[in-house]
Design a protein around this motif. Structure first.
Motif, PDB file in Angstrom:
ATOM      1  N   THR A   4       0.850  -1.180   0.000  1.00 58.75           N
ATOM      2  CA  THR A   4       0.000   0.000   0.000  1.00 58.75           C
ATOM      3  C   THR A   4       0.881   1.224   0.000  1.00 58.75           C
ATOM      4  OG1 THR A   4      -1.402  -1.279   1.427  1.00 58.75           O
ATOM      5  CG2 THR A   4      -1.988   1.017   1.148  1.00 58.75           C
ATOM      6  N   PRO A   5       0.684   2.089  -0.946  1.00 60.50           N
ATOM      7  CA  PRO A   5       1.521   3.276  -0.953  1.00 60.50           C
ATOM      8  C   PRO A   5       1.160   4.182   0.215  1.00 60.50           C
ATOM      9  CG  PRO A   5      -0.174   3.426  -2.632  1.00 60.50           C
ATOM     10  CD  PRO A   5      -0.317   2.084  -2.007  1.00 60.50           C
ATOM     11  N   THR A   6       2.147   4.812   0.769  1.00 60.41           N
ATOM     12  CA  THR A   6       1.869   5.722   1.870  1.00 60.41           C
ATOM     13  C   THR A   6       2.416   7.084   1.511  1.00 60.41           C
ATOM     14  OG1 THR A   6       3.955   5.081   2.830  1.00 60.41           O
ATOM     15  CG2 THR A   6       2.002   3.997   3.697  1.00 60.41           C
ATOM     16  N   ALA A   7       1.778   8.083   2.003  1.00 60.17           N
ATOM     17  CA  ALA A   7       2.332   9.411   1.834  1.00 60.17           C
ATOM     18  C   ALA A   7       3.582   9.490   2.696  1.00 60.17           C
ATOM     19  CB  ALA A   7       1.307  10.453   2.268  1.00 60.17           C
ATOM     20  N   GLY A   8       4.423  10.467   2.487  1.00 63.64           N
ATOM     21  CA  GLY A   8       5.638  10.592   3.273  1.00 63.64           C
ATOM     22  C   GLY A   8       5.310  10.761   4.744  1.00 63.64           C
ATOM     23  N   ALA A   9       6.088  10.094   5.615  1.00 57.71           N
ATOM     24  CA  ALA A   9       5.829  10.183   7.044  1.00 57.71           C
ATOM     25  C   ALA A   9       6.206  11.579   7.537  1.00 57.71           C
ATOM     26  CB  ALA A   9       6.617   9.112   7.768  1.00 57.71           C
TER      27      ALA A   9
ATOM     28  N   GLY B   8      12.619   8.725   9.789  1.00 61.61           N
ATOM     29  CA  GLY B   8      11.646   9.367   8.920  1.00 61.61           C
ATOM     30  C   GLY B   8      11.954   9.057   7.462  1.00 61.61           C
ATOM     31  N   ALA B   9      10.899   8.780   6.656  1.00 58.13           N
ATOM     32  CA  ALA B   9      11.085   8.476   5.246  1.00 58.13           C
ATOM     33  C   ALA B   9      11.500   9.745   4.514  1.00 58.13           C
ATOM     34  CB  ALA B   9       9.796   7.920   4.672  1.00 58.13           C
ATOM     35  N   ARG B  10      12.564   9.675   3.739  1.00 58.11           N
ATOM     36  CA  ARG B  10      13.014  10.818   2.964  1.00 58.11           C
ATOM     37  C   ARG B  10      12.205  10.907   1.675  1.00 58.11           C
ATOM     38  NH1 ARG B  10      17.956   8.381   3.758  1.00 58.11           N
ATOM     39  NH2 ARG B  10      18.181   8.236   1.517  1.00 58.11           N
ATOM     40  N   VAL B  14      10.132   7.985  -0.467  1.00 58.05           N
ATOM     41  CA  VAL B  14       8.689   8.018  -0.694  1.00 58.05           C
ATOM     42  C   VAL B  14       8.406   7.879  -2.182  1.00 58.05           C
ATOM     43  CG1 VAL B  14       6.605   9.436  -0.530  1.00 58.05           C
ATOM     44  CG2 VAL B  14       8.237   9.396   1.361  1.00 58.05           C
ATOM     45  N   HIS B  17       9.063   4.376  -3.347  1.00 64.41           N
ATOM     46  CA  HIS B  17       7.990   3.520  -2.842  1.00 64.41           C
ATOM     47  C   HIS B  17       6.746   3.652  -3.728  1.00 64.41           C
ATOM     48  CE1 HIS B  17       5.608   1.550   0.360  1.00 64.41           C
ATOM     49  NE2 HIS B  17       4.652   2.346  -0.079  1.00 64.41           N
ATOM     50  N   ASN B  18       6.379   4.894  -4.033  1.00 62.13           N
ATOM     51  CA  ASN B  18       5.201   5.138  -4.861  1.00 62.13           C
ATOM     52  C   ASN B  18       5.396   4.606  -6.283  1.00 62.13           C
ATOM     53  OD1 ASN B  18       3.879   6.374  -2.751  1.00 62.13           O
ATOM     54  ND2 ASN B  18       4.496   8.449  -3.335  1.00 62.13           N
ATOM     55  N   ALA B  21       4.923   0.908  -6.203  1.00 61.28           N
ATOM     56  CA  ALA B  21       3.496   0.585  -6.035  1.00 61.28           C
ATOM     57  C   ALA B  21       2.755   0.758  -7.358  1.00 61.28           C
ATOM     58  CB  ALA B  21       2.879   1.464  -4.957  1.00 61.28           C
ATOM     59  N   LEU B  41      -4.324   4.143  -5.884  1.00 61.02           N
ATOM     60  CA  LEU B  41      -3.110   4.207  -5.066  1.00 61.02           C
ATOM     61  C   LEU B  41      -3.191   5.288  -3.990  1.00 61.02           C
ATOM     62  CD1 LEU B  41      -0.453   3.752  -7.897  1.00 61.02           C
ATOM     63  CD2 LEU B  41      -1.359   2.016  -6.358  1.00 61.02           C
ATOM     64  N   LEU B  43      -2.980   8.484  -4.347  1.00 63.79           N
ATOM     65  CA  LEU B  43      -1.977   9.528  -4.581  1.00 63.79           C
ATOM     66  C   LEU B  43      -2.636  10.646  -5.390  1.00 63.79           C
ATOM     67  CD1 LEU B  43       0.983   7.193  -5.599  1.00 63.79           C
ATOM     68  CD2 LEU B  43       0.768   8.479  -3.470  1.00 63.79           C
TER      69      LEU B  43
END
Lengths: 389, 389
Positions: A4-9, B8-10, B14, B17-18, B21, B41, B43
């Protein structure tokens, strides 16, 4: 497989995630220095400092000088969870008895109560009312307020809302237990299958600690199994956990209430053990255990021959199906004579393809005794609150 | 239950990752508009635009006007995966035959080859050499370069390095298959148990698509099972997958090479079916299937009575243990007479506690035929490369 894609944390999400991880570490692993926390959690020391300072300020953790000092220099302070910062209710509903406990952060048992059901197990409303009343009394007595509850039920439970579809040995059908208790307590309530909950307890605090793939076998009147797979408890469709007690081990065996014949539960549950030992069915647990402890080596082979055979068959299937590194025998099975357990382990080693492939499956008996389900129920409750403490 | 803290995801993480996906969505689900990708997705459209533009620039996807237009206005462009942007090798090693295929991004089969083993299954070195040579020829012929490989083996496989511990029906023991093929091809090679791989194929592209909890039953000479639990394939210790074929269903049954008696494989595998049908063991598959298709209703009951009984016993145990919403019968079992399958389904419904609790378990036969393992092997390979395409 799917992702599952996630937005940036965002930074506050990262902080919250780290805070929960730290709290979980302290809750499950106990007191720990800041330095060790940094290493274990893979976080830098300034992050740990900020988190611990924040938690200490809210009274969730405290710090103290360790009792035993090692090495020279200033001792590293130990960070401890504060039990009263988060108290949960644990409920273990068994066929013969109900037990409740209030458990503090870190797993400390603050107080407990229990009562026998004496064959009145068929009335869920009455049991639920007594659970609610006893919990209120216990909380008053201890002067604590609980933030969540976890409940162990020997039956098929829908995890989402704690609906008990069927708990045959309690003679419960379609009991909205989760909703009833949530309504009464006004806190999150999680209900789980007893074997799954005991597996959780063994995984976090017992024989299966550190094991990523383990199976816990629970044995009362009913027999069940909880599976830890890759570090988490295994569940099926809609959150229903599997019923290992209803593997068919003896196709020519006794009829089971589920509709099959020769289910594992029917062949190795407490009633089967009573019959094998020539005791009346539903003999008190103490009598059954005493009888087991008194068997000679020859009696183990003769009296418990069939029992051992079906116990072994079921365990071979479990080992081949799940490939666990460890099987924990719980409840009544903790009273099985050690030579019997050793013999079962030997047969599994000889007859399981998967056990040989993974370098052997260890078979051990639980050291938590009958408390496994109560401890697991508390952990189930903590799962839902550690990120909000 | 346990949680690993992450930093933290940079932004580039991200984005990556997207991108993966999105590529996975196109690879598994096929052509899709930008708008639908954004919705599926979660997004926003500018993110999708940037990703698709980037992928189109690298030649990984292309865009085209959809053939069938719906509604007025400018048609939304379809985004398509470009098959040649990532080509993987799929290998299916069976007892009687080896098949290889080169498969493009999006799942398109670009070319295939296969050869019979004719009883020479005992020589892994020879088979491995032939796989390597045939792959080189096929890749030359198609003028493609592969980026990864996936291999299906009917045996106990260590997933980390593709080490085949034991593949009894191939008579393989301790074969470092993953290392050999990685050395020869110079690309990532993943090796998996055939039933697990077929389950993956059914989950991504077959009867179990969209199902989070399903079991695939594979049946050749050996019988195995692949379990999809909560959307991913289930594995035991050290990545070994369970061997459902070695559940003990008939304790008084025939001896199995694994050391037990009456394993599911022994009672319902291809050899058992040959015996039930009064055919010589190892009869050609076509003969077995023709014989099955020619059975009258009465013959199904008489000739296949025992077979049906043990098939049912095993499936009841599977349903009770895993609580799947769906069981897919694959391979040889796709040739079982529909009345037999219907009868088995009815018995499971009557005799499985868990099936009743989850509102019934559907029992279906695979529509992928013998290609399930080849398709799954390709997916296993794609799993490792979609983030680097």
């Amino acid at each position: 497989m799917t992702s599952t894609p996630t937005a940036g944390a965002r930074p506050d999400e990262v902080r919250r995630h780290n805070r929960t991880a730290l709290l979980r570490r302290l809750h499950v692993g106990g007191p720990c220095t800041r330095a060790a926390l940094a290493t274990e959690l893979g976080l830098n020391r300034s992050t740990i400092k900020a988190l611990v300072d924040g938690l200490a300020e809210s009274g969730v953790v405290s710090e103290r000088v360790p009792r035993a000092r090692s090495g020279a220099g200033r001792p590293s302070l130990l960070v401890l969870p504060e039990p009263l910062a988060a108290v949960v209710l644990a409920v273990d509903i068994r066929v013969e008895q109900v037990a409740i406990a209030l458990v503090g952060l870190g797993g400390q048992l603050l107080g407990r109560d229990s009562w026998n059901l004496r064959g009145r197990a068929g009335e869920p409303a009455e049991i639920i009312t007594r659970i609610i009343e006893s919990t209120r009394l216990l909380a008053e007595e201890l002067d604590v307020r609980m933030v969540a509850a976890g409940v162990s039920v020997p039956g098929v439970v829908r995890r989402g809302d704690g609906y008990v579809h069927e708990a045959p040995n309690l003679k419960w059908t379609d009991v909205p237990l989760g909703d009833r208790l949530t309504g009464a307590f006004g806190v999150p309530v999680r209900v789980g299958n007893d074997a799954e909950i005991a597996a959780l307890a063994e995984h976090l605090r017992g024989a299966a600690k550190g094991s990523l793939d383990a199976v816990y076998v629970s044995a009362d009147i009913g027999v069940g199994g909880g599976v830890i797979s890759d570090g988490t408890t295994l569940r099926g469709t809609a959150g229903y956990v599997g019923e290992l007690g209803h593997m068919v081990v003896n196709p020519d065996g006794r009829p089971c209430y589920c509709g099959s014949h020769g289910c594992w539960e029917t062949e190795v549950g407490e009633l089967a053990l009573c019959r094998a030992l020539d005791l009346p069915e539903h003999s008190p647990r103490g009598v059954v255990v005493a009888e087991l402890r008194g068997l000679t080596a020859t009696q183990i082979t003769t009296t418990l021959g069939d029992f051992t055979r079906w116990l072994t068959m079921g365990l071979i299937t479990i080992v081949n199906v799940f490939g666990p590194e460890l099987v924990v025998l719980g409840d009544l099975f903790t009273a099985l004579p050690p030579p019997l357990v050793a013999q079962v382990a030997t047969t599994i080693a000889e007859r399981s393809l998967v056990s040989r492939a993974i370098g052997g499956t260890r078979l051990v008996t639980s050291t938590m005794g009958t408390d496994a389900k109560l401890i697991g129920a508390a952990e189930l409750a903590f799962e839902s609150v550690l990120d909000t403490v």
